[in-house]
Design a protein around this motif. Structure first.
Motif, mmCIF file in Angstrom:
data_model
loop_
_atom_site.group_PDB
_atom_site.id
_atom_site.type_symbol
_atom_site.label_atom_id
_atom_site.label_comp_id
_atom_site.label_asym_id
_atom_site.label_seq_id
_atom_site.Cartn_x
_atom_site.Cartn_y
_atom_site.Cartn_z
ATOM 1 N N MET A 13 41.568 -35.202 -44.003
ATOM 2 C CA MET A 13 41.066 -35.187 -42.628
ATOM 3 C C MET A 13 40.137 -36.371 -42.391
ATOM 4 N N VAL A 14 39.384 -36.767 -43.389
ATOM 5 C CA VAL A 14 38.541 -37.962 -43.255
ATOM 6 C C VAL A 14 39.428 -39.177 -43.008
ATOM 7 N N GLN A 15 40.514 -39.290 -43.760
ATOM 8 C CA GLN A 15 41.450 -40.399 -43.565
ATOM 9 C C GLN A 15 42.068 -40.337 -42.170
ATOM 10 N N ASN A 60 40.720 -26.974 -50.352
ATOM 11 C CA ASN A 60 39.588 -27.490 -49.575
ATOM 12 C C ASN A 60 39.365 -28.979 -49.799
ATOM 13 N N ASN A 61 39.426 -29.412 -51.048
ATOM 14 C CA ASN A 61 39.222 -30.831 -51.345
ATOM 15 C C ASN A 61 40.300 -31.711 -50.722
ATOM 16 N N CYS A 62 41.562 -31.283 -50.823
ATOM 17 C CA CYS A 62 42.658 -32.069 -50.250
ATOM 18 C C CYS A 62 42.555 -32.139 -48.733
ATOM 19 N N ILE A 63 42.273 -31.009 -48.127
ATOM 20 C CA ILE A 63 42.161 -30.970 -46.671
ATOM 21 C C ILE A 63 41.013 -31.851 -46.210
ATOM 22 N N ARG A 64 39.879 -31.722 -46.868
ATOM 23 C CA ARG A 64 38.697 -32.499 -46.473
ATOM 24 C C ARG A 64 38.951 -33.998 -46.587
ATOM 25 N N SER A 65 39.499 -34.432 -47.719
ATOM 26 C CA SER A 65 39.697 -35.872 -47.916
ATOM 27 C C SER A 65 40.759 -36.430 -46.966
ATOM 28 N N GLU A 83 39.502 -41.579 -39.620
ATOM 29 C CA GLU A 83 39.361 -43.035 -39.701
ATOM 30 C C GLU A 83 40.556 -43.742 -39.064
ATOM 31 N N ALA A 84 41.750 -43.241 -39.320
ATOM 32 C CA ALA A 84 42.947 -43.846 -38.729
ATOM 33 C C ALA A 84 42.935 -43.695 -37.214
ATOM 34 N N CYS A 85 42.461 -42.542 -36.723
ATOM 35 C CA CYS A 85 42.403 -42.324 -35.274
ATOM 36 C C CYS A 85 41.413 -43.267 -34.610
ATOM 37 N N THR A 86 40.299 -43.512 -35.244
ATOM 38 C CA THR A 86 39.320 -44.413 -34.633
ATOM 39 C C THR A 86 39.856 -45.833 -34.566
#
Length: 92
Positions: free
Chosen positions: A39-41, A32-37, A44-47
């Motif tokens: 996905m945030v990256q 969960n922690n790896c996926i969450r962090s 941010e890259a997509c934006t």
């Protein structure tokens, strides 16, 4: 460009997940922690690359990334369960 970001994020998830599993935390917590962090990256890259006038829909890329991540987690989970089963069978 979105495909490149997806691929890079998937590689980061795999690397972070494998390293975090060696840390001794629980499997689901690490996943969960790896996926969450990661996905945030990814968001941010997509934006950074999305151009307003093109109306890019990143949802399909995001869904594919999540499927790929879930597949990797399932493979690692099956491997870990197999290793545990084998070690307990040897003990018995």
């Amino acid at each position: 460009m979105l495909g490149h970001i997806r691929s890079g994020t998937l590689d980061k998830v795999k690397e972070a997940f494998d390293k975090a599993l060696k840390g001794g935390d629980g499997f689901s917590v690490v996943a969960n922690n790896c996926i969450r962090s990661c996905m945030v990256q990814f968001y941010e890259a997509c934006t950074d690359v999305v151009i307003e006038q093109t109306n890019w829909d990143t949802s399909k890329v995001r869904e594919k990334l999540l499927r790929d991540i879930d597949g990797h987690v399932a493979i690692v989970r099956a491997t870990k369960i197999s290793e545990l089963t084998s070690s307990y069978e040897v003990c018995l």
